[in-house]
Design a protein around this motif. Sequence first.
Motif, PDB file in Angstrom:
ATOM      1  N   ALA A  78      -0.912  -5.595 -15.633  1.00 32.96           N
ATOM      2  CA  ALA A  78      -0.228  -6.851 -15.939  1.00 32.96           C
ATOM      3  C   ALA A  78      -1.258  -7.979 -15.937  1.00 32.96           C
ATOM      4  O   ALA A  78      -2.211  -7.945 -15.161  1.00 32.96           O
ATOM      5  CB  ALA A  78       0.846  -7.142 -14.906  1.00 32.96           C
ATOM      6  N   ALA A 104      -1.126  -9.856 -12.414  1.00 32.62           N
ATOM      7  CA  ALA A 104      -1.250  -9.112 -11.153  1.00 32.62           C
ATOM      8  C   ALA A 104      -2.413  -8.125 -11.246  1.00 32.62           C
ATOM      9  O   ALA A 104      -2.675  -7.583 -12.324  1.00 32.62           O
ATOM     10  CB  ALA A 104       0.039  -8.354 -10.856  1.00 32.62           C
ATOM     11  N   ASP A 156       7.687  -9.958 -13.855  1.00 33.47           N
ATOM     12  CA  ASP A 156       6.676  -9.021 -14.359  1.00 33.47           C
ATOM     13  C   ASP A 156       6.726  -8.852 -15.874  1.00 33.47           C
ATOM     14  O   ASP A 156       5.735  -8.519 -16.497  1.00 33.47           O
ATOM     15  CB  ASP A 156       6.842  -7.643 -13.685  1.00 33.47           C
ATOM     16  N   GLY A 194      11.322  -8.283 -12.283  1.00 34.24           N
ATOM     17  CA  GLY A 194      10.469  -9.083 -11.401  1.00 34.24           C
ATOM     18  C   GLY A 194      10.425  -8.409 -10.045  1.00 34.24           C
ATOM     19  O   GLY A 194      10.994  -7.331  -9.862  1.00 34.24           O
ATOM     20  N   ARG A 195       9.732  -9.040  -9.111  1.00 35.33           N
ATOM     21  CA  ARG A 195       9.666  -8.478  -7.751  1.00 35.33           C
ATOM     22  C   ARG A 195       9.746  -9.584  -6.712  1.00 35.33           C
ATOM     23  O   ARG A 195       9.251 -10.703  -6.928  1.00 35.33           O
ATOM     24  CB  ARG A 195       8.357  -7.692  -7.546  1.00 35.33           C
ATOM     25  N   PRO A 235       3.849  -3.812  -6.220  1.00 37.25           N
ATOM     26  CA  PRO A 235       3.940  -3.233  -7.569  1.00 37.25           C
ATOM     27  C   PRO A 235       4.092  -1.713  -7.535  1.00 37.25           C
ATOM     28  O   PRO A 235       3.493  -1.054  -6.690  1.00 37.25           O
ATOM     29  CB  PRO A 235       2.610  -3.604  -8.221  1.00 37.25           C
ATOM     30  N   ARG A 280      12.302  -3.025  -7.769  1.00 32.49           N
ATOM     31  CA  ARG A 280      12.114  -4.281  -8.507  1.00 32.49           C
ATOM     32  C   ARG A 280      13.431  -5.056  -8.552  1.00 32.49           C
ATOM     33  O   ARG A 280      14.447  -4.574  -8.061  1.00 32.49           O
ATOM     34  CB  ARG A 280      11.682  -3.947  -9.931  1.00 32.49           C
ATOM     35  N   ALA A 307       6.203 -13.618 -18.220  1.00 29.01           N
ATOM     36  CA  ALA A 307       5.595 -12.806 -17.157  1.00 29.01           C
ATOM     37  C   ALA A 307       4.615 -13.703 -16.391  1.00 29.01           C
ATOM     38  O   ALA A 307       3.952 -14.558 -16.982  1.00 29.01           O
ATOM     39  CB  ALA A 307       4.850 -11.621 -17.757  1.00 29.01           C
TER      40      ALA A 307
END
Length: 447
Positions: free
Chosen positions: A143, A146, A386, A398-399, A405, A410, A422
């Motif tokens: 990502a 991240a 995300d 998303g988280r 991750p 999630r 994102a």
Amino acid sequence: MEGRRLHLVSLGCPKNRVDSECLLGRLLEEGWTVTADPGEADVIVVHTCAFIRPAVEESLETILELARWRAHGPCRRLVVAGCLPQRYGADLARELPEVDLFVGVAEVARIPTLLDAEDPGRVHVGRPADAFPGATPRAGRWAAHAAYLKIAEGCHRRCSYCIIPRLRGPLHSRPLAALLNEARSLADDGVRELTLVAQDTTAWGRDLPEGAHLADLLGTLARVDGLTWIRLLYANPLGVDDRLLEALAAGLPVLPYVDVPVQHASPRVLGAMGRGIDPARQEQVLDRLKACVPGITVRSTVMVGFPGETDEDVEALLAFVQRRRFDHLGVFRFFPEEGTPAERLPGRVPVRVARQREDAVVAAQARIARDTHRARIGCTVEVLVDGPSREHPFLWEGRLPGQAPEVDGRVVLTDAPPDLRAGQFRQVRVMRANGVDLVASLAGGPE
Ligand code: SF4
């Protein structure tokens, strides 16, 4: 110059993924391009995992699957790299004639040179070491917002069931300056969440000449502009001390989150595992985490089916899991890896029994997770977005701060407004739980 389209498959843990990203960064500098389609690749690289039998099987299946393209596509070289060649070396080369190049853990960084060599030879497996000790351009992150930061390679501990020290070598911490440079370049490149990984992150710095502590690293990274979340994985309970508790309680960007694998709760099994810790000390560490770090999310890992494990031992483990109520728990079965002390231990647990024990622990944790999730229904929480869901075109994912991750579930977002992106942090309202996932709707604009 021959075609330079590369297809890379990275298997295994986040440490392997970081090495794959460094390799890709180097190859792009050398004029290679990346293709997601193995059918059009000039070179295919499989970065393998081999720490337990299922990982070995997955690596072999992937190699044989991709070897089809070596036989029928433009692919002129099939490269197998990392832990599988490190573990089996020349034996593997004999078993897999369809593979052109076998490269060990430390030699991964040499792949660009080997690919340009007229006759690079076939097997390059030396002593395990960190392939990319310094800051290296990275590419192909999972990502844009991240990233994992591999802070050390190898391990100085000797758990009796573990083959990793043999595959990845002794502990080798990356210097603070190199990690700071890497974190800054990742943050400049849009990374908002940095997840620290190693075999045992708490061991970071103990082998450095100046002797450093993980808390120093967390404190330094916390001052990097642009990082909003810093997360810690793979913290051996033996290394969770007051300095680390203080660093975890220091506030954002250091998340009140820790992954602390305990493996078991029976004194006899922990002893046979060579974990160097007893249940009382583990409980103390977990109590201190709860007491000293407000709002801490604790992930852990346990293993069942270890040689000599009795029903009483599993009862003790189940009682421990029900009492500790981990936010997230990984459950594994023991595999007798050749060459480990545990492989020679008496009292092998039948696979059928080990599976039953695994199912019992998984079921116990599922009940805990369900209750934890239900308690969040109706709450407004912050998530890191995300991106679009991989399973459903109209949903996004998303988280929570407490969801690492790829391993902790999630938050599925049902109503993605056109301005959703994102990497955004958004307030969402939890509507329901769905297994390890939550389902939520957006409660407001971007933070
Ligand atoms: S801490 Fe133990 S289980 Fe983890 S990598 Fe080191 S030897 Fe293996």
